[in-house]
Scaffold this active site. Structure first.
Site, PDB file in Angstrom:
ATOM      1  CG  HIS A  17      43.345  45.213  20.339  1.00  9.76           C
ATOM      2  ND1 HIS A  17      42.018  45.441  20.048  1.00  9.76           N
ATOM      3  CD2 HIS A  17      44.043  45.640  19.249  1.00  9.76           C
ATOM      4  CE1 HIS A  17      41.915  45.990  18.846  1.00  9.76           C
ATOM      5  NE2 HIS A  17      43.129  46.120  18.337  1.00  9.76           N
ATOM      6  CE  LYS A  41      39.358  53.538  11.471  1.00  8.00           C
ATOM      7  NZ  LYS A  41      40.577  52.842  11.871  1.00  8.00           N
ATOM      8  NE  ARG A  90      44.996  41.503  12.398  1.00  9.04           N
ATOM      9  CZ  ARG A  90      44.103  42.436  12.130  1.00  9.04           C
ATOM     10  NH1 ARG A  90      42.905  42.373  12.663  1.00  9.04           N
ATOM     11  NH2 ARG A  90      44.371  43.433  11.308  1.00  9.04           N
ATOM     12  CB  SER A 127      38.129  46.497  16.033  1.00 10.19           C
ATOM     13  OG  SER A 127      39.127  46.380  17.017  1.00 10.19           O
TER      14      SER A 127
HETATM   15  O1  PNS Z   1      44.410  50.134  15.277  1.00 14.49           O
HETATM   16  P1  PNS Z   1      45.063  50.693  14.047  1.00 14.49           P
HETATM   17  O2  PNS Z   1      44.014  51.265  13.123  1.00 14.49           O
HETATM   18  O3  PNS Z   1      45.973  49.702  13.391  1.00 14.49           O
HETATM   19  O4  PNS Z   1      45.991  51.927  14.536  1.00 14.49           O
HETATM   20  C1  PNS Z   1      46.637  52.741  13.595  1.00 14.49           C
HETATM   21  C2  PNS Z   1      47.454  53.841  14.286  1.00 14.49           C
HETATM   22  C3  PNS Z   1      46.600  54.582  15.304  1.00 14.49           C
HETATM   23  C4  PNS Z   1      48.642  53.238  14.971  1.00 14.49           C
HETATM   24  C5  PNS Z   1      47.927  54.817  13.167  1.00 14.49           C
HETATM   25  O5  PNS Z   1      46.823  55.220  12.417  1.00 14.49           O
HETATM   26  C6  PNS Z   1      48.646  56.054  13.701  1.00 14.49           C
HETATM   27  O6  PNS Z   1      49.772  55.974  14.127  1.00 14.49           O
HETATM   28  N1  PNS Z   1      47.957  57.210  13.682  1.00 14.49           N
HETATM   29  C7  PNS Z   1      48.481  58.473  14.173  1.00 14.49           C
HETATM   30  C8  PNS Z   1      48.861  59.421  13.018  1.00 14.49           C
HETATM   31  C9  PNS Z   1      50.275  59.184  12.571  1.00 14.49           C
HETATM   32  O7  PNS Z   1      51.231  59.263  13.320  1.00 14.49           O
HETATM   33  N2  PNS Z   1      50.390  58.877  11.260  1.00 14.49           N
HETATM   34  C10 PNS Z   1      51.658  58.533  10.644  1.00 14.49           C
HETATM   35  C11 PNS Z   1      51.938  57.046  10.887  1.00 14.49           C
HETATM   36  S1  PNS Z   1      53.138  56.454   9.826  1.00 14.49           S
END
Ligand code: PNS
Length: 160
Positions: A17, A41, A90, A127
């Site tokens: 990150h 979560k 990644r 993570s």
């Molecule tokens: O670290 P991660 O788990 O890859 O992060 C995922 C994240 C936080 C970017 C994604 O879950 C997100 O954008 N969540 C917010 C809710 C949202 O906007 N959902 C629609 C996304 S298409």
């Protein structure tokens, strides 16, 4: 002034990150790390702990700030005036999910998502794996920044 939003769970932040944040800090005028507050979560670290860890790890960059959000990422990006969303990529395993989210976000608000390829040596880092290894007593010092390594050791010492 071009700004980017680097969203994620960051539970906990890893060197992968921070590598992405470092690249962004060198390219964009302003970088907002956006910690998702996700009550559904189960996270090891609370929202505040994750923000605090990121503050400790990103203090060397003047143009990086830390915030958290709930709800839609595109709404938060609009609130912060972010021009671009940046995600780390990644491997091909990340590709399908990331491209799907970027296209949904584009559909919702028109915002652009850019991908930063992580350093090859961090290609296997996640993570979840870091938490698993730390929980089972494995060495994580080379995988996460120092404040995170300390926090993980404290967290799992509390649990035992
Ligand atoms: O670290 P991660 O788990 O890859 O992060 C995922 C994240 C936080 C970017 C994604 O879950 C997100 O954008 N969540 C917010 C809710 C949202 O906007 N959902 C629609 C996304 S298409």
């Amino acid at each position: 002034m071009i700004s980017c939003l680097v969203p994620g769970s960051f539970d906990p932040p890893t060197k992968g990150h921070l590598d992405v944040v470092e690249r962004c800090a060198g390219i964009f005028d302003r970088v907002i790390i956006a910690v998702v507050a996700n009550p559904a979560k189960q996270s090891l670290f609370t929202d505040d702990e994750r923000k605090e860890l990121l503050r400790d790890c990103a203090s060397q960059w003047d143009n990086v700030e830390i915030d958290s959000f709930s709800g839609l990422l595109v709404d938060f990006a609009a609130t912060k005036g972010a021009d671009v969303i940046v995600k780390g990529m990644r491997a091909m395993t990340d590709f399908e999910y990331e491209i799907q989210m970027s296209q949904m976000n584009r559909h919702l608000s028109g915002i652009v998502t850019m991908f930063v390829a992580t350093k090859p040596e961090y290609g296997y880092l996640s993570s979840s794996l870091v938490k698993q290894v730390a929980g089972l007593g494995g060495g994580i010092d080379s995988l996460v920044p120092e404040p995170v390594a300390l926090a993980l050791k404290e967290k799992f010492a509390d649990d035992s």
